[in-house]
Write a protein that holds these residues in place. Structure first.
Motif, PDB file in Angstrom:
ATOM      1  N   ASP A   1      -7.055   4.297  -1.983  1.00 37.03           N
ATOM      2  CA  ASP A   1      -5.706   4.433  -1.421  1.00 37.03           C
ATOM      3  C   ASP A   1      -5.711   5.182  -0.090  1.00 37.03           C
ATOM      4  N   ARG A   2      -6.812   5.829   0.250  1.00 40.23           N
ATOM      5  CA  ARG A   2      -6.923   6.509   1.533  1.00 40.23           C
ATOM      6  C   ARG A   2      -7.598   5.637   2.597  1.00 40.23           C
TER       7      ARG A   2
ATOM      8  N   GLU B   1      -7.133   3.088 -12.067  1.00 41.43           N
ATOM      9  CA  GLU B   1      -5.683   3.260 -12.165  1.00 41.43           C
ATOM     10  C   GLU B   1      -5.193   3.021 -13.591  1.00 41.43           C
TER      11      GLU B   1
ATOM     12  N   SER C   1      -0.069   4.521  -5.086  1.00 39.98           N
ATOM     13  CA  SER C   1      -1.400   4.257  -4.555  1.00 39.98           C
ATOM     14  C   SER C   1      -1.753   2.773  -4.670  1.00 39.98           C
ATOM     15  N   VAL C   2      -1.337   2.119  -5.773  1.00 41.86           N
ATOM     16  CA  VAL C   2      -1.603   0.691  -5.924  1.00 41.86           C
ATOM     17  C   VAL C   2      -0.834  -0.111  -4.879  1.00 41.86           C
TER      18      VAL C   2
ATOM     19  N   LYS D   1       0.099   0.929  -1.945  1.00 39.24           N
ATOM     20  CA  LYS D   1      -0.523   1.162  -0.638  1.00 39.24           C
ATOM     21  C   LYS D   1      -1.803   0.342  -0.488  1.00 39.24           C
ATOM     22  N   VAL D   2      -2.609   0.292  -1.544  1.00 38.63           N
ATOM     23  CA  VAL D   2      -3.833  -0.502  -1.492  1.00 38.63           C
ATOM     24  C   VAL D   2      -3.498  -1.985  -1.322  1.00 38.63           C
TER      25      VAL D   2
ATOM     26  N   THR E   1      -2.776  -2.616   2.237  1.00 45.47           N
ATOM     27  CA  THR E   1      -4.029  -2.588   2.997  1.00 45.47           C
ATOM     28  C   THR E   1      -4.835  -3.864   2.798  1.00 45.47           C
TER      29      THR E   1
END
Length: 524
Positions: free
Chosen positions: A247-248, A283, A299-300, A302-303, A306
């Motif tokens: 996620d980063r 996750e 986070s999911v 955001k991924v 991406t």
């Protein structure tokens, strides 16, 4: 050595194996003859080893060279971090004697102790961390590994050790980037082997705690490990570390692992698939996502954004198959996307870069996208995009029509120009009869739209069948025309008039001008 020589007229002797070589022996000779010379950080380890080799102890002379070099080490070297690192670096050419005399181990211990003291006692530990990490970059990898282990034993935190490791690995990684040429010589293979050992050692030094290394650094390590064909467990370790903090990561981080090369091809997609699947498994185990069916953690989401951007970046790759393109969006759960504009952008780029796809393949590519989750701007683009299948364009047009009818039929539920609904401005409840009437009107409009959609599907199917029939007719007519031409050439009576159609008209005129023949009527 002179006494043991067989030649009585010996004028020169060879001293092989003296630590430090001729330079160190020359300085030892100056010490023996009382010639002044300076003991420095760069020659103290060589003088100490040469003195040990020549047995220059206190038994033969007071304040001999061994005691003098030991005094310099204890008073100057082991009380200064930079001095310890400099002497440790010089010991690389004095092994194994420097190891036997504990010069290496004492330099490592002194360096680790002073770094820990500086870190915990300095009021600005960040500054302290920076300077000593920079000093360690001059060491060879085995010495650096031992210093880092000693610092860990002294209690330095993992983030500090991680930052030092990233700084140390920058130089070899840059060398790898510059040396990526298809050189297959024996010398190049030896260099690649040394680089592989160096890289695998750096990977083994990574802190075991999560989120102590930046994801960009881990992606760079993974790309180098793939290039150098490192051992599988090293690559798997890096992929799992990246998955824990995916996620980063950014699109550029993923492109570091797998990007389009100069030939227009994509590689290392398997690593991306494994990283994403490992991230989703983490996750699920964490409990932040309820089975990834109804709710997704931030986070999911955001991924997912991406990955859509990464998919658009690699879509023009010439060897990017339809199956791989479809598989990548399907890895992420549908609920992770509020809007699918990013996915539509990737699909549009892929279709534009691969114009040879047939209708069925284009439908497969578009099947991963939900047209109802597109923004108004994206739907407007879809309605004018000739690269998309026709049925998708029809769905978007009817969805927009449905939205328009709903807004026209029930304007009170839509946002006004102030950005608030009428229900928010006037909280008084509406009459039940009005609500029922609106529901009935919407139900009627929905049924009409369903009928229109069914009618349009029938029309599109008939149009498709007519096109196929026309193509078949063209094929059959061309076949029969070619056959008739061949048969015409075989007919001897048609050759006179076959090439010019005007002959047919002339023949008709001649037949009309000829007088009628008199017929004879006879009984016989």
């Amino acid at each position: 050595m002179v006494a043991e020589a067989e030649d009585n007229n010996l004028s020169s002797i060879q001293l092989a194996g003296i630590p430090g070589g001729p330079k160190a022996f020359e300085e030892v000779a100056k010490f023996c003859y009382g010639i002044n010379f300076e003991v420095t950080l760069h020659n103290v380890s060589a003088l100490r080893c040469a003195a040990e080799y020549l047995e220059m102890t206190e038994e033969y002379s007071t304040c001999n060279l061994i005691s003098r070099t030991e005094d310099y080490l204890n008073k100057v070297v082991f009380n200064n971090f930079s001095a310890s690192v400099t002497v440790l670096q010089a010991c690389a050419n004095l092994l194994p004697m420097a190891e036997e005399l504990n010069i290496v181990s004492r330099c490592i211990e002194a360096s680790a102790s002073m770094a820990a003291t500086e870190f915990y006692c300095n009021s600005k530990p960040m500054l302290a961390r920076d300077w000593w990490a920079e000093e360690l970059t001059v060491l060879r990898i085995d010495f650096y590994q031992r210093v880092l282990v000693a610092m860990k034993d002294k209690g330095l935190p993992y983030p500090v050790l991680g930052s030092s490791l990233m700084l140390y690995a920058q130089k070899p990684l840059q060398v790898l980037v510059r040396s990526r040429s298809p050189d297959k010589t024996s010398n190049a293979s030896e260099v690649a082997k040394e680089q592989r050992i160096l890289l695998e050692t750096i990977i083994s030094l990574l802190p075991s705690e999560q989120n102590t290394m930046s994801v960009s650094f881990l992606c760079s390590l993974l790309r180098s490990a793939i290039y150098l064909e490192s051992r599988e467990h090293c690559r798997m370790d890096l992929e799992l570390r990246i998955a824990y903090q995916l996620d980063r990561a950014t699109e550029d981080d993923l492109l570091t692992i797998s990007s389009i090369n100069s030939a227009g091809a994509i590689s290392n997609l398997d690593s991306i698939f494994r990283i994403v699947m490992s991230f989703l498994e983490v996750e699920k185990r964490s409990g932040f996502s309820d089975g990834l069916d109804d709710y997704c953690s931030p986070s999911v989401s955001k991924v997912c954004r991406t990955m859509d951007g990464y998919l658009a970046a690699i879509a023009p790759a010439a060897n990017f198959s339809v199956e791989n393109f479809i598989a990548m969006p399907k890895l992420m759960p549908k609920v992770a996307r509020d809007l699918e504009d990013g996915l539509y952008r990737a699909i549009d780029i892929y279709l534009k870069a691969h114009p040879s796809l047939d209708e069925l393949e284009r439908e497969k590519v578009c099947s991963v996208m939900d047209s109802h989750r597109l923004s108004h701007e994206a739907r407007a683009h879809v309605s004018q995009n000739k690269r998309l299948p026709v049925h998708l364009i029809v769905q978007v047009l009817f969805y927009d029509k449905l939205q328009t009818r709903c807004i026209t039929a029930n304007p009170d539920n839509n946002l006004n120009h102030h950005g608030k609904t009428d229900a928010q401005q006037n909280p008084s409840p509406k009459p039940l009869a009005t609500t029922d009437a609106n529901v009935a009107a919407l139900w009627k409009q929905n049924e009409e739209l369903k009928t229109e959609v069914a009618r349009m599907k029938i029309y599109m199917r008939d149009l498709h069948d007519n096109q196929q029939q026309q193509q078949q007719k063209k094929t059959s007519s061309s076949f029969f025309s070619s056959v008739s031409k061949k048969l015409g050439k075989l007919n001897p009576f048609a050759r006179k008039f076959s090439k010019d159609s005007s002959n047919l008209c002339e023949a008709d005129d001649v037949s009309q001008k000829l007088p009628e023949r008199r017929r004879r009527y006879s009984i016989s």
